[in-house]
Design a protein around this motif. Sequence first.
Motif, mmCIF file in Angstrom:
data_model
loop_
_atom_site.group_PDB
_atom_site.id
_atom_site.type_symbol
_atom_site.label_atom_id
_atom_site.label_comp_id
_atom_site.label_asym_id
_atom_site.label_seq_id
_atom_site.Cartn_x
_atom_site.Cartn_y
_atom_site.Cartn_z
ATOM 1 N N ILE A 34 -72.398 -66.338 -5.395
ATOM 2 C CA ILE A 34 -72.534 -66.088 -3.958
ATOM 3 C C ILE A 34 -73.663 -65.106 -3.679
ATOM 4 N N GLN A 35 -73.706 -64.006 -4.429
ATOM 5 C CA GLN A 35 -74.701 -62.978 -4.167
ATOM 6 C C GLN A 35 -76.125 -63.458 -4.465
ATOM 7 N N LYS A 36 -76.262 -64.321 -5.476
ATOM 8 C CA LYS A 36 -77.594 -64.814 -5.841
ATOM 9 C C LYS A 36 -77.988 -66.045 -5.038
ATOM 10 N N PHE A 37 -77.046 -66.527 -4.234
ATOM 11 C CA PHE A 37 -77.279 -67.791 -3.545
ATOM 12 C C PHE A 37 -78.547 -67.772 -2.696
ATOM 13 N N SER A 38 -78.727 -66.693 -1.951
ATOM 14 C CA SER A 38 -79.862 -66.642 -1.024
ATOM 15 C C SER A 38 -81.120 -66.046 -1.648
ATOM 16 N N THR A 39 -81.068 -65.734 -2.963
ATOM 17 C CA THR A 39 -82.248 -65.146 -3.607
ATOM 18 C C THR A 39 -82.768 -65.942 -4.795
ATOM 19 N N HIS A 40 -81.871 -66.681 -5.483
ATOM 20 C CA HIS A 40 -82.288 -67.403 -6.675
ATOM 21 C C HIS A 40 -81.950 -68.891 -6.633
ATOM 22 N N SER A 41 -81.476 -69.386 -5.515
ATOM 23 C CA SER A 41 -81.076 -70.781 -5.435
ATOM 24 C C SER A 41 -82.282 -71.712 -5.446
ATOM 25 N N PRO A 42 -82.193 -72.836 -6.164
ATOM 26 C CA PRO A 42 -83.263 -73.849 -6.098
ATOM 27 C C PRO A 42 -83.489 -74.352 -4.681
ATOM 28 N N LEU A 43 -82.496 -74.166 -3.808
ATOM 29 C CA LEU A 43 -82.636 -74.607 -2.419
ATOM 30 C C LEU A 43 -83.727 -73.850 -1.677
#
Length: 265
Positions: free
Chosen positions: A164-173
């Motif tokens: 969750i915490q890395k979702f907006s910083t490391h996501s391929p999206l």
Amino acid sequence: MSEKFTRETITSVTTWVPGKLFSFTCTRPAAYKFTAGQFARLGVENLKKIPSEPEIIWRAYSMVSGPYDEQLEFFSIVVPDGAFTCHLSHLKVGDPIYVDKTNFGFLTTARFESGKDLWLLASGTGLAPFISIMNDPQTWDQFEHVYLVHSARTAEELVYQDTIQKFSTHSPLLELHEDIGDRFHYLPVVTREKVDGCLDKRITRLLETGQLAAKAQHGINLDRSRFMICGNPEMVTDIRKVLKSMGFNPARSTKPGEIAVENYW
């Protein structure tokens, strides 16, 4: 192999809370397709020879994995003396698990014809389909903001924190939507202890008091807000009642609405 299911292999097991919560991944059948938010039927061998159960015991589990991931991932609670989880919780890497070839469920963003803000309201293992939904590029094409509300009894049950915490910083999206960090909002809830940074009331109460609406850039309203609910039946029923009192209605195949639900029981 059966025409109805495939035999897959456990590839990893993660214990979140010993004796309570765990997750696992398994190989994905080459032809297996699903929509983010749907669930699978999983089978484990009845190794303990429980007389009331068949040779293979089946249960429904929402996918944690996104629709394009190479493996399938699932999140589970350990049910004491449960016919299914008493087998599942003891599986190890390399052990077999069976996956029904058909996918199931309607907890998908296709339920909504309009809306700008997607609210994902989860308790316990109801978090699973929402991680899948957040990892689907379609979700970010369809909605401007996504609010993940996960309610747990204790802080240790707020699992998948790294994801969750890395979702907006490391996501391929981020290659498709570089502004996800501004559009994704995580609102953890802990109901049985005080935890810094967490809300501390049931989701129903947070809706009734306006505390959730206060966390949203545009508040909560019929034009923008769409709700997905997943968790235990009491939680789902109670939240639906509160939302109905606010003017929101279930999304049905024959009638547009603002609420989509899934039960684990």
